[in-house]
Design an enzyme around this catalytic site. Structure first.
Site, mmCIF file in Angstrom:
data_model
loop_
_atom_site.group_PDB
_atom_site.id
_atom_site.type_symbol
_atom_site.label_atom_id
_atom_site.label_comp_id
_atom_site.label_asym_id
_atom_site.label_seq_id
_atom_site.Cartn_x
_atom_site.Cartn_y
_atom_site.Cartn_z
ATOM 1 N N HIS A 5 0.234 5.792 0.859
ATOM 2 C CA HIS A 5 -0.647 6.823 1.397
ATOM 3 C C HIS A 5 -0.434 8.120 0.627
ATOM 4 O O HIS A 5 0.690 8.435 0.222
ATOM 5 C CB HIS A 5 -0.365 7.050 2.883
ATOM 6 C CG HIS A 5 -0.394 5.800 3.699
ATOM 7 N ND1 HIS A 5 -1.506 4.982 3.756
ATOM 8 C CD2 HIS A 5 0.554 5.208 4.472
ATOM 9 C CE1 HIS A 5 -1.229 3.947 4.548
ATOM 10 N NE2 HIS A 5 0.002 4.065 4.985
ATOM 11 N N ARG B 259 -4.159 0.603 -2.262
ATOM 12 C CA ARG B 259 -3.520 -0.712 -2.269
ATOM 13 C C ARG B 259 -2.970 -1.053 -3.654
ATOM 14 O O ARG B 259 -3.512 -0.622 -4.666
ATOM 15 C CB ARG B 259 -4.515 -1.776 -1.807
ATOM 16 C CG ARG B 259 -4.969 -1.565 -0.371
ATOM 17 C CD ARG B 259 -6.084 -2.507 0.050
ATOM 18 N NE ARG B 259 -6.416 -2.295 1.454
ATOM 19 C CZ ARG B 259 -7.244 -1.351 1.894
ATOM 20 N NH1 ARG B 259 -7.830 -0.551 1.026
ATOM 21 N NH2 ARG B 259 -7.484 -1.218 3.174
ATOM 22 N N HIS C 150 4.779 0.067 0.757
ATOM 23 C CA HIS C 150 5.246 -0.707 1.904
ATOM 24 C C HIS C 150 4.231 -1.787 2.245
ATOM 25 O O HIS C 150 3.078 -1.747 1.797
ATOM 26 C CB HIS C 150 5.464 0.196 3.123
ATOM 27 C CG HIS C 150 4.234 0.903 3.583
ATOM 28 N ND1 HIS C 150 3.762 2.048 2.982
ATOM 29 C CD2 HIS C 150 3.342 0.620 4.585
ATOM 30 C CE1 HIS C 150 2.657 2.454 3.595
ATOM 31 N NE2 HIS C 150 2.372 1.599 4.569
ATOM 32 N N GLN D 7 0.816 -1.202 0.000
ATOM 33 C CA GLN D 7 0.000 0.000 0.000
ATOM 34 C C GLN D 7 0.853 1.257 0.000
ATOM 35 O O GLN D 7 2.060 1.220 0.288
ATOM 36 C CB GLN D 7 -0.928 0.009 1.213
ATOM 37 C CG GLN D 7 -0.211 -0.090 2.545
ATOM 38 C CD GLN D 7 -1.191 -0.303 3.693
ATOM 39 O OE1 GLN D 7 -1.473 0.627 4.441
ATOM 40 N NE2 GLN D 7 -1.697 -1.527 3.833
ATOM 41 N N GLU E 157 3.430 7.814 8.664
ATOM 42 C CA GLU E 157 3.339 6.929 9.824
ATOM 43 C C GLU E 157 4.710 6.413 10.241
ATOM 44 O O GLU E 157 5.664 6.379 9.445
ATOM 45 C CB GLU E 157 2.396 5.758 9.546
ATOM 46 C CG GLU E 157 2.808 4.839 8.424
ATOM 47 C CD GLU E 157 1.730 3.816 8.081
ATOM 48 O OE1 GLU E 157 0.547 4.160 8.120
ATOM 49 O OE2 GLU E 157 2.103 2.667 7.773
#
Length: 410
Positions: free
Chosen positions: A98, A281, A262, A96, A133
């Site tokens: 972001h 994804r 990642h 995936q 993240e």
């Protein structure tokens, strides 16, 4: 300070035992994937200030400046800008990426304007925010993160010795590297699934053979092949070989910025991120893969793998340094009998005990003891003192600019 009551998310990739062991409860027999701490509307933590349990999101909404601090509200709006989790992966998560701030805001606005239901399976953007993240290992943790150099990825593909895949390896010798990686990922994800599946299956078998033979890429072949067995024929296996394979030891961490592909493969860790649920994804998933949008979001530049280790800031706060504004993760390892550590911040804090036991004491001499897996919320500006024999992770806001400096809300 307030003890948090948190929700466990039962995603299918979760461990049956890791979170129950951390929390000291009996396993339910079902996967338990993530423990959420914060004020995300999907599963807000709850606190009780005498009137019964309330969602932390409601408490913050009633007094955002008092709970978060004026500078935090000025910068990020009247919402807790981070989400804190414990993640327990027994089965690989999807490959995936972001979006960044601008991409998230534009994508969310477009899908809202199109009238897509929030729970539509083909929806990409659940909110208007980005999602950098940080994952810090509590146990040995395995994952995939960021593009390898194109020539190294070509070497991994060529060694499989699969005739149908040789054109893919050849693509990676083109220049510049970012264009080569883009062309290969486009070819892999745009291929007819039924047509490419036999080559993927053959490649997984070859990867297992190479893993058994040893060599510098044996661990990567083994990890990618193990993930592929959960999704037979998924072309994500070929995408996975383009990425760095990493094994974190407890205390080590990975930072994942926007556009970096990642996948988390296995292990228990604490995860701190901007307060968003936006995921696009690209493999190892039965869920929707929007190839054109994905290719727009992915950053194709190869990158060195950077494993973060905590750095003492001089106060005993061991900080994981990242460029993220919305969050700051640090660790306190508290030895028995040591003087209490003073913890204060201009923004809200969430404190999580991951080992031993830690007692928090505030200015009014109120005490709150946290065991493994337990957490507390501390509103902006309050000081608590932590002592005991345990490990405490601390999540707060990294940047609280001076009033008048408004950051994008994404």
């Amino acid at each position: 300070m307030d003890r948090l009551t948190n929700t466990v998310r039962p995603y299918a990739w979760g461990s049956l035992t890791a979170l129950p062991e951390l929390l000291g409860v009996e396993p339910t027999g079902q996967p338990q994937a993530e423990l959420w701490m914060g004020a995300h509307p999907g599963a807000p933590s709850r606190i009780d200030r005498g009137a019964g349990p309330q969602p932390l999101s409601d408490v913050i909404a009633a007094d955002p400046v008092g709970e978060l601090g004026a500078a935090c509200v000025e910068a990020f709006g009247p919402r807790l800008p981070f989400l804190f989790k414990v993640l327990a992966a027994a089965v690989p998560l999807s490959l995936q990426v972001h979006p960044d701030r601008e991409q998230a805001a534009a994508g969310y606005a477009a899908e809202e304007a199109a009238g897509l239901p929030a729970d539509a399976p083909h929806r990409n953007y659940k909110d208007a925010h980005h999602k950098p993240e940080l994952l810090c290992a509590l146990t040995p943790f395995e994952g995939l993160c960021g593009f390898r150099r194109a020539d190294e990825a070509a070497e991994l593909l060529a060694a499989l010795d699969i005739d149908a895949l040789k054109p893919y390896a050849d693509l990676l010798h083109a220049h510049p590297e970012d264009a080569a990686l883009r062309e290969l990922l486009t070819a892999v994800l745009s291929a007819d699934r039924a047509e490419i599946a036999p080559a993927v299956t053959e490649a997984v078998t070859a990867a297992e053979r190479l893993a058994s033979a040893g060599g510098p890429h044996a661990a990567a072949y083994a990890a990618c092949a193990a993930a592929a067995h959960h999704h037979p024929g998924d072309p994500g296996f070929l995408a996975a070989l383009l990425l760095h394979h990493v094994r974190l030891q407890p205390g080590e961490a990975l930072y994942l910025d926007a556009g970096v592909p990642h996948a988390y493969l296995s292990g228990l860790g604490v995860e701190l991120m901007a307060n968003s649920d936006n995921v696009l994804r690209c493999g190892f998933t039965p869920k929707h893969v929007d190839v054109p949008e994905l290719l727009r979001i992915v950053r194709f530049a190869p990158r060195d793998l950077e494993v973060l280790r905590p750095e003492d800031d001089g106060t005993g706060d061991e900080v994981y340094d990242t460029p993220a504004d919305e969050f700051r993760l640090s660790r306190h390892v508290l030895p028995a009998g040591a003087a209490p550590r003073s913890l204060t911040a201009p923004a809200a804090q969430i404190l999580l005990c991951t080992a031993g036991s830690v007692t928090l004491r505030d200015a009014d001499a109120r005490e709150l003891t946290l065991g493994r897996g337990q957490s507390a919320y501390v509103r902006a500006g309050l000081t608590v003192h932590a002592a005991g024999d345990g490990t405490l992770f601390r999540a707060t806001v990294a940047v609280t600019p001076a009033p008048g400096t408004v950051r994008p809300t994404g």
